[in-house]
Design an enzyme around this catalytic site. Structure first.
Site, PDB file in Angstrom:
ATOM      1  CD  GLU A 174      -2.460   0.642   2.465  1.00  0.00           C
ATOM      2  OE1 GLU A 174      -3.683   1.214   3.158  1.00  0.00           O
ATOM      3  OE2 GLU A 174      -2.153  -0.057   4.253  1.00  0.00           O
ATOM      4  CE  LYS A 229      -7.122   0.835   4.351  1.00  0.00           C
ATOM      5  NZ  LYS A 229      -5.653   1.428   4.351  1.00  0.00           N
ATOM      6  CB  CYS A 270      -3.881  -2.541   4.318  1.00  0.00           C
ATOM      7  SG  CYS A 270      -3.047  -2.253   6.032  1.00  0.00           S
TER       8      CYS A 270
END
Length: 268
Positions: free
Chosen positions: A45, A116, A154
């Site tokens: 990321e 995300k 993540c």
């Protein structure tokens, strides 16, 4: 018998505030991974630009989806005949925040984009102060050599519904760029969740993290039974696994959990 194994790599490095240095590190890792047979390399990321703590330079260094960072990844992918997956700071619509975006790039251009969904407003952090969340949409999957790949990022690991939507989209491998922040038990959380997402969906999972001191490291490639096939410790390095696509069908014959479940995922 033909060997159908696919070379999958995770590359662990610490992106910083120099976009040129980040691209140099990415190129070095790609060369190392390709030399060991990788056909797809996953980077962390925020690979295009990262500062800790976040500040106004995020917006200043955000790019369009087809900007110079993606163009550099495309050139790199074309030279080596691979697919590169990496985190990108993308410009957001409001001009105040950015998007935490992951792109999968081949020599012919962008194959997939993921923004995300779950922002890291936890453990004393407030990612949403700086980052706009992605919109809920069907997974944007892509295929390489007959394998279907899906993306997540993540903190999304803590929400099993994200990985389950990838399973519903018939993904064979979930790719997870991350900056898994260090803290008490955080290494255990990272390893457990990457393995759990693979086990419960009976697919492969590959997570690429930042190394310490900010990340926990331990980038890894996990098979559909949760077995770690290849991993990096806490250094800057790459790990390559030559995964067997037939393993998914073998595991699902023994453990048909996806077929036996009685619930579906619906947006909140």
């Amino acid at each position: 018998m033909t060997d159908r194994r696919f070379g999958l790599a995770v590359a662990q490095f610490a992106p910083g505030a120099s976009r040129e240095s980040n691209l140099s590190a990415i190129e070095e890792a790609v060369r190392a991974a390709v030399a060991r047979g990788a056909q797809l390399v996953v980077f962390p990321e925020y690979s295009s630009y990262f500062v800790d703590p976040f500040d106004d330079t995020l917006v200043q260094n955000a790019e369009d989806l087809d900007g110079p960072f993606t163009a550099a990844l495309q050139s790199l992918a074309a030279r080596h005949g691979i697919v590169v997956v990496a985190g990108l700071l993308e410009r957001a619509d409001d001009g105040r925040r950015v998007r935490n975006t992951v792109v999968a790039v081949a020599g012919d251009g962008i194959r997939s984009v993921y923004r995300k969904l779950h922002l890291y407003d936890a453990f004393g952090q407030r990612e949403s102060d700086w980052v706009a969340p992605g919109e809920i949409a069907p997974p944007d999957t892509f295929e390489v050599d007959g394998l279907r790949f899906g993306l997540m990022t993540c903190y999304d690991l803590r929400f099993p519904e994200v990985a389950r939507t990838l399973a519903d989209a018939h993904v064979d491998v979930a790719l997870v760029p991350a900056e898994w922040v260090r803290g008490p038990l955080k290494e255990d959380h990272w390893r457990t969740l990457v393995q759990a997402r693979a086990i419960e969906n009976t697919f492969f999972a590959a997570g690429a993290d930042h190394p310490p001191p900010l990340g926990v490291g331990h980038s890894m490639i996990v098979d559909p039974q949760g077995v770690v096939l290849a991993a990096v410790g806490t250094t800057t390095d790459v790990a390559v696994a030559h995964i067997d696509p037939d393993a998914i069908a073998r595991v699902r014959r023994v453990n048909p959990a996806l077929d036996l479940r009685r619930f579906r995922v619906t947006p909140r």
